[in-house]
Design an enzyme around this catalytic site. Structure first.
Site, PDB file in Angstrom:
ATOM      1  N   TYR A 196       0.832  -1.205   0.000  1.00 24.03           N
ATOM      2  CA  TYR A 196       0.000   0.000   0.000  1.00 24.03           C
ATOM      3  C   TYR A 196       0.866   1.254   0.000  1.00 24.03           C
ATOM      4  CZ  TYR A 196      -3.403   3.515   1.431  1.00 24.03           C
ATOM      5  OH  TYR A 196      -4.180   4.651   1.491  1.00 24.03           O
ATOM      6  N   SER A 237      -3.816  14.253   6.809  1.00 26.28           N
ATOM      7  CA  SER A 237      -4.829  13.838   5.843  1.00 26.28           C
ATOM      8  C   SER A 237      -6.173  13.636   6.537  1.00 26.28           C
ATOM      9  CB  SER A 237      -4.411  12.533   5.171  1.00 26.28           C
ATOM     10  OG  SER A 237      -5.455  12.015   4.370  1.00 26.28           O
ATOM     11  N   GLN A 283      -5.092  18.510   4.977  1.00 19.82           N
ATOM     12  CA  GLN A 283      -5.449  18.178   3.593  1.00 19.82           C
ATOM     13  C   GLN A 283      -6.881  17.659   3.559  1.00 19.82           C
ATOM     14  OE1 GLN A 283      -2.767  15.987   0.682  1.00 19.82           O
ATOM     15  NE2 GLN A 283      -4.291  14.404   1.042  1.00 19.82           N
ATOM     16  N   TYR A 339     -10.072  16.000   1.871  1.00 19.49           N
ATOM     17  CA  TYR A 339     -10.894  15.294   0.895  1.00 19.49           C
ATOM     18  C   TYR A 339     -12.293  15.891   1.013  1.00 19.49           C
ATOM     19  CZ  TYR A 339      -7.631  11.452  -0.174  1.00 19.49           C
ATOM     20  OH  TYR A 339      -6.570  10.698  -0.615  1.00 19.49           O
ATOM     21  N   ARG A 383      -5.191   0.154  -8.538  1.00 16.42           N
ATOM     22  CA  ARG A 383      -3.991  -0.322  -7.863  1.00 16.42           C
ATOM     23  C   ARG A 383      -4.093  -1.832  -7.666  1.00 16.42           C
ATOM     24  NH1 ARG A 383      -4.785   4.651  -3.652  1.00 16.42           N
ATOM     25  NH2 ARG A 383      -4.600   6.284  -5.237  1.00 16.42           N
ATOM     26  N   LYS A 443      -3.693  21.318  -3.892  1.00 18.49           N
ATOM     27  CA  LYS A 443      -2.685  20.273  -4.050  1.00 18.49           C
ATOM     28  C   LYS A 443      -3.092  19.301  -5.155  1.00 18.49           C
ATOM     29  CE  LYS A 443      -0.239  16.596  -1.604  1.00 18.49           C
ATOM     30  NZ  LYS A 443      -0.251  15.695  -0.442  1.00 18.49           N
ATOM     31  N   HIS A 489       0.047  12.834  -7.008  1.00 16.43           N
ATOM     32  CA  HIS A 489      -0.378  11.910  -5.950  1.00 16.43           C
ATOM     33  C   HIS A 489       0.581  10.726  -5.821  1.00 16.43           C
ATOM     34  CE1 HIS A 489      -3.852  11.619  -3.229  1.00 16.43           C
ATOM     35  NE2 HIS A 489      -3.617  10.332  -3.208  1.00 16.43           N
ATOM     36  N   ARG A 544       0.123   7.600  -8.067  1.00 19.23           N
ATOM     37  CA  ARG A 544      -0.903   6.628  -7.680  1.00 19.23           C
ATOM     38  C   ARG A 544      -2.220   6.810  -8.430  1.00 19.23           C
ATOM     39  NH1 ARG A 544      -0.131   3.955  -2.870  1.00 19.23           N
ATOM     40  NH2 ARG A 544      -2.254   4.204  -2.097  1.00 19.23           N
TER      41      ARG A 544
END
Length: 396
Positions: free
Chosen positions: A30, A112, A133, A135, A170, A258, A282, A285
């Protein structure tokens, strides 16, 4: 500058190899995975290392300072600790370790929304000096409450994440059961049993990590399936101009966007009047077919340099990498994976180990160049990184 490290692991690469030995495979994958075939992940690193700087020895040089002012704060180094999701899964208590590291070494720590430490605990560990940060939460009431919690706890720089309109594909995470909804396969449990340090510390911290900043908004006693449904329903990764303006109306501090990679988005950021941008993909990713972060830096600098703060994230693994990016014109940089390698390798001592290594490596480059301060690194650049081509009307 003091330098007292564990000499068994004198570089970030040594720490990465040790972390791989100590972390369960699903956690290490991960951390290290990009998306699809990891092409852009590797470009992030290799493109930075095509940059060259040239020493100027016969100058009236006295000493080098690696201090850097950013948004009214003077930091002891021109780099910070980037936001990383699910940190406590990769190594127990890792966001707490790194928040304390940031305070001790006087560098910015970015929290985050989806990591495993709460806003309130982060504020306590950093004395209220942290970045947040975001979301983007769909629910207006929850969105306002999260921002209020961040502000009331001392955060003065808000980073709006722009580069996750959808989650990257991923394969390793899918194989390991770390998609949404997550799954804990038997093979993961068996692998975790072979990593006793991780397992013991996980148990000491109360078991599997939780999204602590979000627990206030979660129903109680959710299983993994329900958690996946909650996360999918709670967030909307698409950051739009109207949404940014809405946050500008209620956030009294600095706002940074960002995840920018295109000159068009840089123009929009300028028109919106935000305080800064972080050029980033990112960590490779999200889009394997895209350019590296450093390849998009110069076209964005052509538009924004001198008009707002331009930072970069992605691909840096050591002090020379940091120097190369700053020599290319970035005002400041953030790193994510190196800090996690440190805590994965050395636990509570890992953050300090990485901070000392990066500071010493970066200072050595400055001294070797005969560069007195960070702002002057651009004077030593002789070979630029590959750069994306931009239509002339955008570049102007």
């Amino acid at each position: 500058m003091s330098f007292n490290i564990n000499v068994k692991y004198p570089s970030v690469e040594h720490l990465r190899l040790r972390a791989k030995q100590r972390m369960p495979r699903f956690a290490y994958d991960y951390l290290t995975e990009g998306c699809n075939e990891d092409i852009n992940l590797h470009k992030n690193i290799s493109d930075i290392r095509q940059i060259e700087v040239l020493s100027k020895y016969l100058t009236d040089y006295r000493e080098s300072s690696i201090k850097k002012e950013l948004f009214g704060e003077t930091y002891d180094a021109p780099f910070g600790i980037s936001a990383v999701g699910l940190q406590g899964l990769m190594w127990p208590n890792s966001p707490q370790i790194l928040a304390a590291t940031a305070r001790e070494h006087n560098v910015p720590f970015m929290l985050s929304t989806v990591t495993t430490m709460s806003i309130e605990e982060c504020a306590e560990l950093t004395n209220g000096k942290f970045w947040f940060q975001l979301y983007y939460p769909k629910n207006e009431e929850f969105r306002k409450d999260i921002l209020k919690r961040a502000w009331d706890n001392g955060c003065r720089v808000l980073c709006l994440l722009s580069d996750v309109p959808t989650f990257g594909y991923r394969p390793k995470d899918i194989y390991n059961g770390l998609g949404m909804p997550p799954a804990m396969y038997v093979r993961n449990i068996l692998n975790a049993c072979t990593k006793p340090a991780w397992g013991i510390e996980t148990l000491q911290q109360g078991g599997m990590p939780r999204f602590k900043s979000l627990e206030k908004y979660m129903p109680e006693k959710m299983d993994l399936q329900q958690l996946g449904m909650f996360m999918d329903d709670f967030f909307d990764g698409k950051l739009t101009v109207d949404r940014i303006k809405g946050i500008q109306d209620i956030w009294p501090g600095k706002i940074v966007i960002k995840g920018l990679s295109s000159p068009e988005d840089a123009v929009t950021a300028l028109e919106l009047g935000v305080d800064g941008v972080i050029v980033s993909n990112h960590g490779g990713r999200q889009l394997d077919a895209g350019p590296s972060s450093i390849a998009t830096l110069k076209p964005i600098l052509d538009i924004l340099k001198g008009k707002m703060t331009v930072m970069m994230d992605g691909g840096m693994r050591n002090g020379p990498d940091i120097a190369n990016v700053l020599a290319s014109g970035a005002d400041f940089v953030f790193l994510g994976r190196p800090w996690m390698y440190g805590v994965g390798a050395l636990g509570a001592k890992g953050g300090d180990q990485v901070a000392q290594i990066l500071k010493r490596e970066f200072l050595q480059v400055m001294q070797q160049l005969n560069c007195d301060k960070v702002e002057n690194l651009t004077d030593f650049l002789i070979k630029e990184a590959p750069s994306i081509k931009v239509a002339s009307k955008i570049a102007k």
